[in-house]
Design an enzyme around this catalytic site. Structure first.
Site, PDB file in Angstrom:
ATOM      1  N   SER A 240       0.851  -1.182   0.000  1.00  0.00           N
ATOM      2  CA  SER A 240       0.000   0.000   0.000  1.00  0.00           C
ATOM      3  C   SER A 240       0.890   1.235   0.000  1.00  0.00           C
ATOM      4  O   SER A 240       2.115   1.132   0.060  1.00  0.00           O
ATOM      5  CB  SER A 240      -0.898   0.004   1.237  1.00  0.00           C
ATOM      6  N   LYS A 241       0.255   2.376  -0.020  1.00  0.00           N
ATOM      7  CA  LYS A 241       0.952   3.670  -0.029  1.00  0.00           C
ATOM      8  C   LYS A 241       2.045   3.762   1.039  1.00  0.00           C
ATOM      9  O   LYS A 241       3.065   4.409   0.848  1.00  0.00           O
ATOM     10  CB  LYS A 241      -0.056   4.805   0.200  1.00  0.00           C
ATOM     11  N   ARG A 242       1.781   3.118   2.176  1.00  0.00           N
ATOM     12  CA  ARG A 242       2.749   3.161   3.276  1.00  0.00           C
ATOM     13  C   ARG A 242       4.130   2.679   2.845  1.00  0.00           C
ATOM     14  O   ARG A 242       5.138   3.023   3.433  1.00  0.00           O
ATOM     15  CB  ARG A 242       2.288   2.256   4.417  1.00  0.00           C
TER      16      ARG A 242
END
Ligand code: GLU
Length: 463
Positions: A240-242
């Site tokens: 994910s974006k993380r």
């Protein structure tokens, strides 16, 4: 029969790594057998679907070189075929209208973790149904699913998957506003497009048994299915974006080459069984084997990706790279020969074009910043004297070529008895602002005599 596969993104965001990997797996699978690769935009969610996302997905696919055959399909244009499909199921009795109100269903749902529709409207009398229709009571359409037996399929990656039909309720195929649900539109379109293999993310496994029941209700043959294991971040959580960049376009803007991204995505959960791991798209088409993709989720390892990327960069033609570099930084267009030589020097030591550009800034002007720690390490008390001496030796050289410079340096070090660390390292810092880089003699040649001597003098006076 030659395969026909499709990539079916929902245009609710840009093309991300997972989507690109799905598209690539479809592409490699079908192209290795001379089949077709189609794209269908699943844009039935009018609120979340955006043309700009469709455009971006298409741009990213083209940039990757995953060109599709035939005209792209849009679900938003297929409304009438969904209606026809629903009508035929209602007519054959394979689906039925459910007039249960939201409140009624909420009551059933209350207190239970998983909702299983208890077939309230499954076996009603025709006249009862007609009365509700006449009264204009809103209804959903549900599939009349088998109550016994199993739904089974042979996943090309996971093997046999069996779901007991008692676990599948009479699920909704059209909402009360008449709009068909994903599982239904997906089946109608795959059937209409003659799709032979559905290759998609593992997050769709639970949809597959429902879709098979829809195929059966419609009287169609089911395609083959393959579900690709998820891509995880380095912390083993779903990507994910993380975890940093997840969009294909972000990689493009960071100066990664499409071939490198494709190569790395293909290696996620698959290996060719040989030591060689660097392949272009054509080689991947020949080697990739969907059946050999591991069932385990694959971790996106940035270090490995950067290695794959550096291998691709190294193998590329410098003048092609220069064109891309100029697009990112027009200064590289000013002196073609010099830029080309710099790319030759830097491409074996860069992960991406942005990396290459960032680490070549000294080509266009005196380094702006000097690393304090490196400075402390190599710029000693006697360094200004050594540099001054060196400058005097370099001054008379008229043919400022790297080979000449190299032999002059050798002489200098022999005569003075000074080692590499005392001469070359501080010099590199003075010229480039950092201790890492390609051959210093080449760099000096590229910088030219005046600029090289100026930088040495600047360092002497500043440090
Ligand atoms: N639109 C679905 C998605 O983006 C497609 C899934 C499928 O390939 O069937 O996840």
């Amino acid at each position: 029969m030659k395969p026909r596969v499709r990539f079916a993104p929902s245009p609710t965001g840009q093309l991300h790594l997972g989507g690109a990997r799905t598209a690539l797996s479809n592409f490699l699978f079908t192209k290795s057998q001379g089949g077709s690769f189609l794209v269908r935009i699943e844009d039935t969610d009018l609120e979340r679907s955006k043309t700009e996302h469709t455009d971006q997905i298409c741009d990213s696919l083209k940039w990757l070189g995953l060109h599709w055959d035939e005209e792209m399909a849009y679900q938003s244009e297929n409304g009438s075929s969904y209606e026809k499909g629903l009508d035929s199921l209602l007519e054959s009795g394979k689906a039925y209208r459910c007039f249960a109100s939201k409140e009624e269903l909420d009551d059933i749902r209350e207190g239970s973790d998983s909702f299983h529709y208890p077939g309230i409207w499954r076996d009603r009398q025709e006249k009862e149904i007609q009365r509700e229709i006449d009264e204009g009571t809103p209804f959903t359409i549900r599939l009349r699913t088998p109550q016994t037996g199993n739904t089974e399929f042979n996943d090309l990656i996971y093997g046999s998957i069996t779901v007991s039909n008692t676990e599948i309720d009479d699920f909704i195929i059209a909402r009360s506003d008449g709009s068909p649900v994903y599982n239904f539109t997906n089946v109608i379109d795959d059937q209409a497009m003659g799709i032979t293999h559905v290759i998609r993310g593992e997050d769709h496994v639970s949809n597959t048994s429902k879709q098979i029941l829809i195929y059966e209700a419609l009287g169609h043959d089911t395609p083959e299915f393959a579900h690709l294991p998820m891509i995880l971040g380095e912390d083993k959580k779903r990507l994910s974006k993380r975890h940093g960049a997840t969009g294909v376009d972000e990689y493009r803007r960071s100066g990664y080459q499409p071939g490198a991204l494709l190569n790395y995505l293909a290696l996620l959960g698959w290996n060719p069984g040989t030591e060689e791991e660097i392949f272009d798209l054509d080689e991947l088409v020949n080697k990739f084997d969907l059946g050999k993709v591991q069932k385990k989720s694959a971790v996106f390892d940035h270090k490995k990706f950067n290695w794959v990327s550096s291998q691709h960069l190294m193998a590329q033609d410098s003048s092609d790279l220069l064109e891309n570099v100029i697009e990112m930084d027009p200064r590289w267009g000013e002196d073609h020969d010099r830029s080309l030589r710099m790319i030759d020097l830097m491409k074996p030591r860069s992960n991406s074009l942005v990396d290459l550009i960032d680490r070549s800034g000294y080509l266009f002007g005196k380094p702006e910043e000097f690393n304090e720690a490196e400075l402390a390490k190599v710029w000693k008390e006697d360094t200004p004297g050594i540099m001054k001496d060196l400058g005097t030796r370099l001054e008379p050289i008229s043919d400022w070529a790297s080979s000449k410079l190299e032999s002059r340096f050798k002489e200098f070090m022999e005569e003075t008895g000074l080692g590499f660390g005392r001469v070359m390292r501080p010099l590199r810092l003075a010229l480039c602002g950092s201790l890492q880089g390609p051959s210093l003699f080449e760099i000096m040649e590229l910088l030219g005599k005046d600029e090289s001597l100026n930088r040495i003098n600047y360092a002497i006076s500043e440090f």
